[in-house]
Design a protein around this motif. Structure first.
Motif, mmCIF file in Angstrom:
data_model
loop_
_atom_site.group_PDB
_atom_site.id
_atom_site.type_symbol
_atom_site.label_atom_id
_atom_site.label_comp_id
_atom_site.label_asym_id
_atom_site.label_seq_id
_atom_site.Cartn_x
_atom_site.Cartn_y
_atom_site.Cartn_z
ATOM 1 N N THR A 185 32.685 -11.639 18.913
ATOM 2 C CA THR A 185 33.396 -10.659 18.087
ATOM 3 C C THR A 185 32.543 -9.396 17.968
ATOM 4 O OG1 THR A 185 32.435 -11.681 16.135
ATOM 5 C CG2 THR A 185 34.656 -12.360 16.724
ATOM 6 N N GLY A 186 33.149 -8.338 17.498
ATOM 7 C CA GLY A 186 32.408 -7.094 17.303
ATOM 8 C C GLY A 186 31.949 -6.478 18.609
ATOM 9 N N PHE A 187 32.722 -6.679 19.660
ATOM 10 C CA PHE A 187 32.345 -6.173 20.978
ATOM 11 C C PHE A 187 33.437 -5.217 21.470
ATOM 12 C CE2 PHE A 187 33.583 -7.049 25.438
ATOM 13 C CZ PHE A 187 32.563 -6.379 26.082
ATOM 14 N N THR A 188 33.062 -3.957 21.718
ATOM 15 C CA THR A 188 34.017 -2.967 22.226
ATOM 16 C C THR A 188 33.519 -2.481 23.573
ATOM 17 O OG1 THR A 188 34.390 -2.309 19.938
ATOM 18 C CG2 THR A 188 35.266 -0.856 21.630
ATOM 19 N N ALA A 189 34.181 -2.954 24.623
ATOM 20 C CA ALA A 189 33.716 -2.647 25.980
ATOM 21 C C ALA A 189 33.663 -1.153 26.236
ATOM 22 C CB ALA A 189 34.629 -3.328 26.999
ATOM 23 N N GLU A 190 34.631 -0.416 25.654
ATOM 24 C CA GLU A 190 34.697 1.035 25.891
ATOM 25 C C GLU A 190 33.430 1.754 25.423
ATOM 26 O OE1 GLU A 190 37.042 -0.842 24.711
ATOM 27 O OE2 GLU A 190 38.943 -0.373 25.701
ATOM 28 N N ASP A 191 32.711 1.146 24.492
ATOM 29 C CA ASP A 191 31.471 1.770 24.025
ATOM 30 C C ASP A 191 30.366 1.698 25.080
ATOM 31 O OD1 ASP A 191 32.764 2.183 21.669
ATOM 32 O OD2 ASP A 191 31.755 0.575 20.570
ATOM 33 N N HIS A 192 30.536 0.811 26.046
ATOM 34 C CA HIS A 192 29.447 0.560 26.995
ATOM 35 C C HIS A 192 29.782 0.931 28.436
ATOM 36 C CE1 HIS A 192 27.446 -1.894 23.873
ATOM 37 N NE2 HIS A 192 28.650 -2.349 23.612
ATOM 38 N N MET A 218 37.873 0.239 33.013
ATOM 39 C CA MET A 218 38.684 -0.529 32.067
ATOM 40 C C MET A 218 39.970 -1.104 32.680
ATOM 41 S SD MET A 218 36.410 -0.349 29.873
ATOM 42 C CE MET A 218 37.163 -1.426 28.702
ATOM 43 N N PRO A 219 40.766 -0.313 33.419
ATOM 44 C CA PRO A 219 42.017 -0.899 33.929
ATOM 45 C C PRO A 219 41.794 -1.942 35.026
ATOM 46 C CG PRO A 219 42.083 1.513 33.983
ATOM 47 C CD PRO A 219 40.663 1.116 33.752
ATOM 48 N N GLN A 220 40.588 -2.021 35.558
ATOM 49 C CA GLN A 220 40.386 -2.929 36.697
ATOM 50 C C GLN A 220 39.498 -4.124 36.353
ATOM 51 O OE1 GLN A 220 37.652 -1.405 39.827
ATOM 52 N NE2 GLN A 220 37.859 0.567 38.819
ATOM 53 N N THR A 221 39.222 -4.328 35.066
ATOM 54 C CA THR A 221 38.321 -5.432 34.723
ATOM 55 C C THR A 221 38.909 -6.353 33.654
ATOM 56 O OG1 THR A 221 37.231 -3.882 33.216
ATOM 57 C CG2 THR A 221 36.109 -4.348 35.294
ATOM 58 N N ASP A 222 38.678 -7.623 33.837
ATOM 59 C CA ASP A 222 38.955 -8.626 32.812
ATOM 60 C C ASP A 222 37.829 -8.596 31.775
ATOM 61 O OD1 ASP A 222 40.540 -11.304 32.226
ATOM 62 O OD2 ASP A 222 38.414 -11.779 31.961
ATOM 63 N N ARG A 223 38.101 -9.211 30.654
ATOM 64 C CA ARG A 223 37.069 -9.326 29.601
ATOM 65 C C ARG A 223 35.768 -9.911 30.151
ATOM 66 N NH1 ARG A 223 36.683 -9.634 24.058
ATOM 67 N NH2 ARG A 223 35.561 -11.380 23.113
ATOM 68 N N VAL A 224 35.888 -10.908 31.028
ATOM 69 C CA VAL A 224 34.686 -11.569 31.526
ATOM 70 C C VAL A 224 33.820 -10.615 32.347
ATOM 71 C CG1 VAL A 224 35.602 -12.496 33.719
ATOM 72 C CG2 VAL A 224 33.845 -13.745 32.468
ATOM 73 N N THR A 225 34.463 -9.720 33.070
ATOM 74 C CA THR A 225 33.715 -8.779 33.904
ATOM 75 C C THR A 225 33.039 -7.717 33.034
ATOM 76 O OG1 THR A 225 35.247 -9.198 35.706
ATOM 77 C CG2 THR A 225 33.904 -7.214 35.872
ATOM 78 N N ARG A 226 33.735 -7.296 31.979
ATOM 79 C CA ARG A 226 33.121 -6.321 31.060
ATOM 80 C C ARG A 226 31.878 -6.929 30.413
ATOM 81 N NH1 ARG A 226 38.910 -4.552 28.358
ATOM 82 N NH2 ARG A 226 39.796 -3.784 30.300
ATOM 83 N N ALA A 253 25.989 -7.440 30.168
ATOM 84 C CA ALA A 253 24.835 -8.349 30.223
ATOM 85 C C ALA A 253 23.875 -7.915 31.333
ATOM 86 C CB ALA A 253 25.301 -9.788 30.440
ATOM 87 N N ALA A 254 24.427 -7.492 32.459
ATOM 88 C CA ALA A 254 23.578 -7.033 33.568
ATOM 89 C C ALA A 254 22.824 -5.761 33.182
ATOM 90 C CB ALA A 254 24.427 -6.789 34.819
ATOM 91 N N ASP A 255 23.535 -4.832 32.532
ATOM 92 C CA ASP A 255 22.870 -3.591 32.083
ATOM 93 C C ASP A 255 21.695 -3.926 31.154
ATOM 94 O OD1 ASP A 255 24.679 -2.077 33.471
ATOM 95 O OD2 ASP A 255 25.763 -1.322 31.718
ATOM 96 N N TRP A 256 21.944 -4.819 30.221
ATOM 97 C CA TRP A 256 20.896 -5.177 29.252
ATOM 98 C C TRP A 256 19.727 -5.898 29.920
ATOM 99 C CZ3 TRP A 256 24.697 -7.272 24.937
ATOM 100 C CH2 TRP A 256 25.302 -6.168 24.300
ATOM 101 N N ALA A 257 20.042 -6.752 30.883
ATOM 102 C CA ALA A 257 18.972 -7.473 31.584
ATOM 103 C C ALA A 257 18.100 -6.501 32.371
ATOM 104 C CB ALA A 257 19.574 -8.537 32.503
ATOM 105 N N LEU A 258 18.741 -5.547 33.049
ATOM 106 C CA LEU A 258 17.982 -4.554 33.823
ATOM 107 C C LEU A 258 17.134 -3.689 32.901
ATOM 108 C CD1 LEU A 258 20.796 -3.645 36.361
ATOM 109 C CD2 LEU A 258 18.552 -4.583 36.970
ATOM 110 N N ALA A 259 17.713 -3.290 31.762
ATOM 111 C CA ALA A 259 16.952 -2.465 30.811
ATOM 112 C C ALA A 259 15.769 -3.262 30.266
ATOM 113 C CB ALA A 259 17.867 -2.010 29.682
ATOM 114 N N ASP A 260 16.003 -4.535 29.975
ATOM 115 C CA ASP A 260 14.932 -5.390 29.464
ATOM 116 C C ASP A 260 13.798 -5.505 30.483
ATOM 117 O OD1 ASP A 260 13.692 -7.145 27.634
ATOM 118 O OD2 ASP A 260 14.510 -8.890 28.687
#
Lengths: 87, 397
Positions: free
Chosen positions: B54-61, B67-75, B80-87
Motif C-alpha cells: 500500500t502507499g505506492f504510486t508508480a507515477e511518482d517513480h 504507464m500504459p505498457q506496464t502491469d503493476r508487477v513490472t512497475r 526495485a531495480a532502481d533502488w538496488a542500483l542506487a544502493d
C-alpha cells in the motif's frame, strides 16, 4: 458524414494510449519530427493506429503505420482513409 | 577455479516496507502487513486475506511513457531495480551495456494487465486489446523492461519455478558473472492480487481461508492451514568480488552455495540443502541461521522440519520465517528472503516469525515473536516451488 483527423487528435490519442514522452515531447512544431525523436516507438504507433481505427471506424493498412514516420505522414494517411471510408 | 560472486545492492518492494531500510525496520519490529484484501472485492472467494503493498504510486517513480505498457508487477520491478542500483552506487549509463545483465524470476507475469485486456477482447472485440498486451503479460517482461530502462544488454533471461525462482534467478546470475559478465540485476518481484490471479492461486489448494490476520499464516504451528498470498519481492545487484573491490563497493556478502532439486519418489529438499552446503564447502555446523520456505501446510512443514533436523540436528540451528509478515510472495518471496538474509548478516540479528507457536514435535529452534541477536556469518535460504521445485542458497558475510 465527414470527419477530420488533426494533429491535436493525434496528440490526444498518443497520450491516451502510450503516455507522454520525455524531453520536449509533443510541444512545439512536431509535424515533421520523426516519431522516434519525439519518443514513440513502432509499438506506440501500432497502439495509436488501433485506437484511431476504433474511434473513427476505419481500417488502416499495416503499411500505413509502418511507413508513417512523422505526424504529418500519419495525419495524411488517416485523412486519406477518412475520405474513402472502409466498407 | 570459480570466481566469488557478491551482492552489492538491495532493492525491496514488500508489503510491510518499501525500500530495504523500511522493510528491515518493519521486519525487526514484527510489523505484519497481512490484512483484508482491498485491491478488489474478495468477498466471493474462500481466501480473503493478503499481504498487499500500500502507499505506492508508480507515477511518482516512473515516466509517463511506461504507464500504459506496464502491469503493476513490472512497475514494482522497475522501482526495485532502481533502488538496488542506487544502493549499489551503480550508474548503468557509465558502464558498457553488454557488461550488464538482468535475470529475474516470475510466477505469473502481468496478470492484472492481462485480465483487463482479455476482458476487453471478449466484451468489445480484438480492436480493443492494447498493442502492449503483446508483452506486458509475459513472464520475461520485468527482465525486458529493466534491461531497456537501464541499457543492460548482457546475458539476461527469466526463470519460472514458482517460489524457487527467486533463488534460481540469482543462481543463474552467478553463473553468468562467473562466465565474465560484470554485473547482473537478479531476483524477483511478483504481484497477482487481481481477481483473475486470485482464482489461479486458489487452484493450489494451499491458501489459508482464515479471516483473522493473526492466525492466517502459521508455518510449523499445529494450527497451520495454508498460506496467505502477498505481492512484492526484491532485486539484488550481483557482481564478481573482483569488480566490487575495483570500484570500492559496499559488499553485503557472497552467494557462497546453491543447489536445486526436484521432488521425485522422495522429497528433494534435503538433497538441495546438502548440495548447496557442499557447493559452499561448508559443514552444517557453520550455518548460523536458516530462512525457511515455511509452507504452513502440515505435510510440507513436516518435510521441511525433518530436512532441517536431519542436516543440522534437533534444534541445531535457528530457523526463521519473516514471510509470516508479508505472506508468500511466490518468486518474489525467495528473493526477499535472500535480501533479508543479507540484512540479518549485516546487523547481527535474526528477524522473527510472527504469530506462530512452534509445534514441539518438529524439533525446530524457531525464532518467534522477537528478533534474536546473534553473531551471523552464514545463512541458508530455502524455497520450494509448487510442482516439486526445491532450491537452497547459502550466503556468507
Amino acid at each position: 458524414m465527414s470527419q477530420t483527423f488533426t494533429l491535436d487528435d493525434l496528440k490526444r490519442i498518443l497520450l491516451e494510449g502510450s503516455g507522454a514522452p520525455e524531453g520536449t515531447g509533443l510541444s512545439g512544431d512536431i509535424l515533421d519530427t520523426e516519431f522516434s525523436d519525439i519518443g514513440y516507438d513502432s509499438l506506440a504507433l501500432l497502439e495509436t493506429a488501433g485506437r484511431v481505427e476504433r474511434e473513427y471506424g476505419i481500417e488502416l493498412d499495416e503499411a500505413v503505420v509502418g511507413d508513417a514516420s512523422t505526424p504529418r505522414a500519419f495525419l495524411d494517411a488517416v485523412s486519406a482513409h477518412l475520405m474513402t471510408p472502409a466498407a | 577455479m570459480t570466481a566469488s560472486v557478491v551482492v552489492t545492492g538491495l532493492g525491496v518492494t514488500a508489503p510491510n516496507g518499501l525500500g530495504a531500510r523500511d522493510f528491515w525496520n518493519a521486519t525487526l519490529a514484527g510489523k505484519s502487513a497481512i490484512g483484508p484484501l482491498t485491491h478488489f472485492d474478495a468477498s466471493p472467494y474462500p481466501a480473503k486475506l493478503a499481504g498487499e503493498i500500500t502507499g505506492f504510486t508508480a507515477e511518482d517513480h516512473l515516466p509517463s511513457r511506461l504507464m500504459p505498457q506496464t502491469d503493476r508487477v513490472t512497475r514494482l520491478s522497475l522501482i526495485a531495480a532502481d533502488w538496488a542500483l542506487a544502493d549499489a552506487r551503480v550508474r548503468p549509463a557509465e558502464l558498457p551495456e553488454f557488461d550488464m545483465g538482468v535475470i529475474t524470476a516470475s510466477s505469473a507475469g502481468g496478470f492484472e494487465f492481462s485480465q483487463r485486456e482479455l476482458k476487453n477482447l471478449w466484451s468489445q472485440g480484438g480492436q480493443y486489446v492494447s498493442a502492449y498486451q503483446s508483452f506486458a503479460w509475459f513472464y520475461a517482461v520485468n527482465t525486458g523492461q529493466i534491461s531497456i530502462r537501464n541499457g543492460m544488454k548482457g546475458p539476461s533471461g527469466v526463470v519460472v519455478t514458482d517460489q524457487s525462482g527467486g533463488l534460481d534467478a540469482v543462481a543463474q546470475a552467478r553463473r553468468q558473472i562467473r562466465k565474465g559478465t560484470r554485473l547482473v540485476v537478479a531476483g524477483a518481484v511478483d504481484a497477482l492480487l487481481c481477481s483473475w490471479g486470485w482464482v489461479g492461486l486458489h487452484t493450489s489448494g494451499r491458501l489459508s481461508t482464515a479471516t483473522e490476520p493473526t492466525n492466517a499464516y502459521l508455518p510449523f504451528d499445529d494450527r497451520a492451514g495454508g498460506h496467505v498470498a502477498g505481492e512484492g519481492g526484491a532485486l539484488l545487484i550481483l557482481e564478481s568480488a573482483e569488480s566490487a573491490r575495483a570500484r570500492d563497493a559496499k559488499v553485503y556478502g557472497e552467494i557462497a552455495g546453491y543447489a536445486a532439486t526436484f521432488d521425485g519418489q522422495e522429497p528433494g529438499l534435503r538433497k538441495a540443502v546438502e548440495l548447496a552446503l557442499a557447493d559452499a564447502r561448508l559443514a552444517p555446523s557453520e550455518v548460523d541461521v536458516v530462512f525457511a520456505d515455511a509452507a504452513a501446510d502440515p505435510e510440507l512443514d513436516r518435510i521441511e522440519a525433518e530436512t532441517l533436523v536431519a542436516v543440522f540436528g534437533e534444534r541445531g540451528v535457528p530457523v526463521t520465517a519473516p514471510k509470516t509478515m508479508t505472506g508468500r510472495l511466490y518468486a518474489g518471496g525467495a528473493a526477499l528472503d535472500l535480501a533479508t538474509a543479507f540484512l540479518a548478516l549485516e546487523d547481527g540479528v535474526i528477524p522473527p516469525t510472527v504469530h506462530v507457536e512452534a509445534a514441539e514435535r518438529f524439533g525446530l529452534d524457531l525464532v518467534v515473536s522477537q528478533p534474536r541477536p546473534a553473531a551471523l556469518r552464514t545463512a541458508l535460504v530455502l524455497a520450494r516451488g509448487h510442482g516439486g521445485f526445491n532450491s537452497a542458497m547459502v550466503v556468507r558475510a
